[in-house]
Design a protein around this motif. Structure first.
Motif, PDB file in Angstrom:
ATOM      1  N   PHE A 174       0.621   3.992  -3.115  1.00  0.00           N
ATOM      2  CA  PHE A 174       0.155   5.359  -2.882  1.00  0.00           C
ATOM      3  C   PHE A 174       1.255   6.216  -2.268  1.00  0.00           C
ATOM      4  O   PHE A 174       1.037   6.928  -1.306  1.00  0.00           O
ATOM      5  CB  PHE A 174      -1.075   5.352  -1.968  1.00  0.00           C
ATOM      6  CG  PHE A 174      -2.217   4.541  -2.497  1.00  0.00           C
ATOM      7  CD1 PHE A 174      -2.887   4.941  -3.630  1.00  0.00           C
ATOM      8  CD2 PHE A 174      -2.597   3.366  -1.870  1.00  0.00           C
ATOM      9  CE1 PHE A 174      -3.940   4.195  -4.130  1.00  0.00           C
ATOM     10  CE2 PHE A 174      -3.648   2.618  -2.356  1.00  0.00           C
ATOM     11  CZ  PHE A 174      -4.324   3.029  -3.487  1.00  0.00           C
ATOM     12  N   LYS A 175       2.444   6.160  -2.845  1.00  0.00           N
ATOM     13  CA  LYS A 175       3.592   6.864  -2.258  1.00  0.00           C
ATOM     14  C   LYS A 175       3.469   8.380  -2.328  1.00  0.00           C
ATOM     15  O   LYS A 175       4.064   9.085  -1.545  1.00  0.00           O
ATOM     16  CB  LYS A 175       4.886   6.401  -2.914  1.00  0.00           C
ATOM     17  CG  LYS A 175       4.954   6.647  -4.389  1.00  0.00           C
ATOM     18  CD  LYS A 175       6.242   6.122  -4.975  1.00  0.00           C
ATOM     19  CE  LYS A 175       6.170   6.134  -6.482  1.00  0.00           C
ATOM     20  NZ  LYS A 175       6.273   4.827  -7.050  1.00  0.00           N
ATOM     21  N   ASP A 176       2.667   8.892  -3.238  1.00  0.00           N
ATOM     22  CA  ASP A 176       2.518  10.344  -3.359  1.00  0.00           C
ATOM     23  C   ASP A 176       1.337  10.883  -2.542  1.00  0.00           C
ATOM     24  O   ASP A 176       1.162  12.088  -2.449  1.00  0.00           O
ATOM     25  CB  ASP A 176       2.334  10.736  -4.831  1.00  0.00           C
ATOM     26  CG  ASP A 176       3.556  10.395  -5.658  1.00  0.00           C
ATOM     27  OD1 ASP A 176       4.680  10.443  -5.101  1.00  0.00           O
ATOM     28  OD2 ASP A 176       3.403  10.054  -6.847  1.00  0.00           O
ATOM     29  N   TRP A 202      -4.969   5.855   1.923  1.00  0.00           N
ATOM     30  CA  TRP A 202      -5.145   4.570   1.240  1.00  0.00           C
ATOM     31  C   TRP A 202      -6.624   4.227   1.147  1.00  0.00           C
ATOM     32  O   TRP A 202      -7.114   3.816   0.110  1.00  0.00           O
ATOM     33  CB  TRP A 202      -4.409   3.440   1.950  1.00  0.00           C
ATOM     34  CG  TRP A 202      -2.942   3.637   2.107  1.00  0.00           C
ATOM     35  CD1 TRP A 202      -2.137   4.493   1.402  1.00  0.00           C
ATOM     36  CD2 TRP A 202      -2.097   2.966   3.030  1.00  0.00           C
ATOM     37  NE1 TRP A 202      -0.849   4.396   1.834  1.00  0.00           N
ATOM     38  CE2 TRP A 202      -0.791   3.465   2.843  1.00  0.00           C
ATOM     39  CE3 TRP A 202      -2.302   2.005   4.005  1.00  0.00           C
ATOM     40  CZ2 TRP A 202       0.294   3.027   3.586  1.00  0.00           C
ATOM     41  CZ3 TRP A 202      -1.216   1.561   4.737  1.00  0.00           C
ATOM     42  CH2 TRP A 202       0.059   2.058   4.524  1.00  0.00           C
ATOM     43  N   VAL A 203      -7.347   4.413   2.255  1.00  0.00           N
ATOM     44  CA  VAL A 203      -8.781   4.126   2.262  1.00  0.00           C
ATOM     45  C   VAL A 203      -9.519   5.086   1.327  1.00  0.00           C
ATOM     46  O   VAL A 203     -10.410   4.679   0.580  1.00  0.00           O
ATOM     47  CB  VAL A 203      -9.347   4.202   3.708  1.00  0.00           C
ATOM     48  CG1 VAL A 203     -10.860   4.112   3.693  1.00  0.00           C
ATOM     49  CG2 VAL A 203      -8.743   3.111   4.565  1.00  0.00           C
ATOM     50  N   ASN A 204      -9.142   6.343   1.365  1.00  0.00           N
ATOM     51  CA  ASN A 204      -9.769   7.338   0.506  1.00  0.00           C
ATOM     52  C   ASN A 204      -9.557   6.995  -0.973  1.00  0.00           C
ATOM     53  O   ASN A 204     -10.477   7.109  -1.775  1.00  0.00           O
ATOM     54  CB  ASN A 204      -9.240   8.728   0.807  1.00  0.00           C
ATOM     55  CG  ASN A 204      -9.974   9.813   0.048  1.00  0.00           C
ATOM     56  OD1 ASN A 204     -11.132   9.655  -0.307  1.00  0.00           O
ATOM     57  ND2 ASN A 204      -9.303  10.907  -0.200  1.00  0.00           N
ATOM     58  N   GLU A 205      -8.371   6.577  -1.341  1.00  0.00           N
ATOM     59  CA  GLU A 205      -8.069   6.255  -2.735  1.00  0.00           C
ATOM     60  C   GLU A 205      -8.738   4.963  -3.198  1.00  0.00           C
ATOM     61  O   GLU A 205      -9.120   4.840  -4.350  1.00  0.00           O
ATOM     62  CB  GLU A 205      -6.554   6.138  -2.940  1.00  0.00           C
ATOM     63  CG  GLU A 205      -5.809   7.447  -2.801  1.00  0.00           C
ATOM     64  CD  GLU A 205      -6.062   8.393  -3.957  1.00  0.00           C
ATOM     65  OE1 GLU A 205      -6.310   7.943  -5.087  1.00  0.00           O
ATOM     66  OE2 GLU A 205      -6.049   9.618  -3.705  1.00  0.00           O
ATOM     67  N   THR A 206      -8.900   3.990  -2.321  1.00  0.00           N
ATOM     68  CA  THR A 206      -9.455   2.701  -2.731  1.00  0.00           C
ATOM     69  C   THR A 206     -10.980   2.636  -2.623  1.00  0.00           C
ATOM     70  O   THR A 206     -11.628   2.000  -3.428  1.00  0.00           O
ATOM     71  CB  THR A 206      -8.852   1.552  -1.904  1.00  0.00           C
ATOM     72  OG1 THR A 206      -9.067   1.798  -0.516  1.00  0.00           O
ATOM     73  CG2 THR A 206      -7.376   1.395  -2.174  1.00  0.00           C
ATOM     74  N   LEU A 221       0.822  -1.210   0.000  1.00  0.00           N
ATOM     75  CA  LEU A 221       0.000   0.000   0.000  1.00  0.00           C
ATOM     76  C   LEU A 221       0.858   1.262   0.000  1.00  0.00           C
ATOM     77  O   LEU A 221       0.535   2.242  -0.664  1.00  0.00           O
ATOM     78  CB  LEU A 221      -0.948   0.001   1.199  1.00  0.00           C
ATOM     79  CG  LEU A 221      -2.123  -0.962   1.107  1.00  0.00           C
ATOM     80  CD1 LEU A 221      -2.827  -1.061   2.449  1.00  0.00           C
ATOM     81  CD2 LEU A 221      -3.074  -0.537   0.014  1.00  0.00           C
ATOM     82  N   GLY A 222       1.947   1.236   0.764  1.00  0.00           N
ATOM     83  CA  GLY A 222       2.832   2.391   0.803  1.00  0.00           C
ATOM     84  C   GLY A 222       3.487   2.680  -0.531  1.00  0.00           C
ATOM     85  O   GLY A 222       3.655   3.836  -0.923  1.00  0.00           O
TER      86      GLY A 222
END
Length: 87
Positions: free
Chosen positions: A69-71, A79-83, A65-66
Motif C-alpha cells: 500500500f505504498k500509495d 492498511w486496515v481501511n484497504e484490507t 504492508l508498506g
C-alpha cells in the motif's frame, strides 16, 4: 540542487526508524529490567530470542504492508481501511 537537498532532509534514515520501532514496541526499560531480573549477561539469550521471534517477523510484516500500500500514505490506518473496509 536545492530540491534534492530538501527531499533528503525530509527522509528518515533506517537507524532512526529502527530506534523508533524498538523504543515504541519494546522499550529501554525492558532492557534494564531483564538485565536485573535474569542476573546480568544471561539475559542476552532472551534478547536474541525476542529479536528472532518478534522483531524480525514484525519488520517483515510492516515491510510487506508498506510495499503493498505504498500509495495509500496513511500507515496502519490506511492498511486496515484497504484490507477490512472503513468500519
Amino acid at each position: 540542487m536545492d530540491d534534492l537537498a530538501t527531499q533528503n532532509k525530509k527522509k528518515m534514515t533506517w537507524s532512526t526508524l529502527a530506534l523508533m520501532a524498538f523504543s515504541t514496541v519494546w522499550g529501554f526499560g525492558n532492557v534494564v529490567n531483564g538485565y536485573m531480573y535474569f542476573g546480568g549477561i544471561k539475559v542476552v539469550f532472551s534478547w536474541v530470542l525476542m529479536f528472532a521471534l518478534y522483531f524480525v517477523p514484525y519488520a517483515l510484516i510492516v515491510g510487506e504492508l508498506g510495499s503493498t500500500f505504498k500509495d495509500a500514505g496513511g500507515g496502519v490506518s490506511s492498511w486496515v481501511n484497504e484490507t477490512m473496509g472503513a468500519k
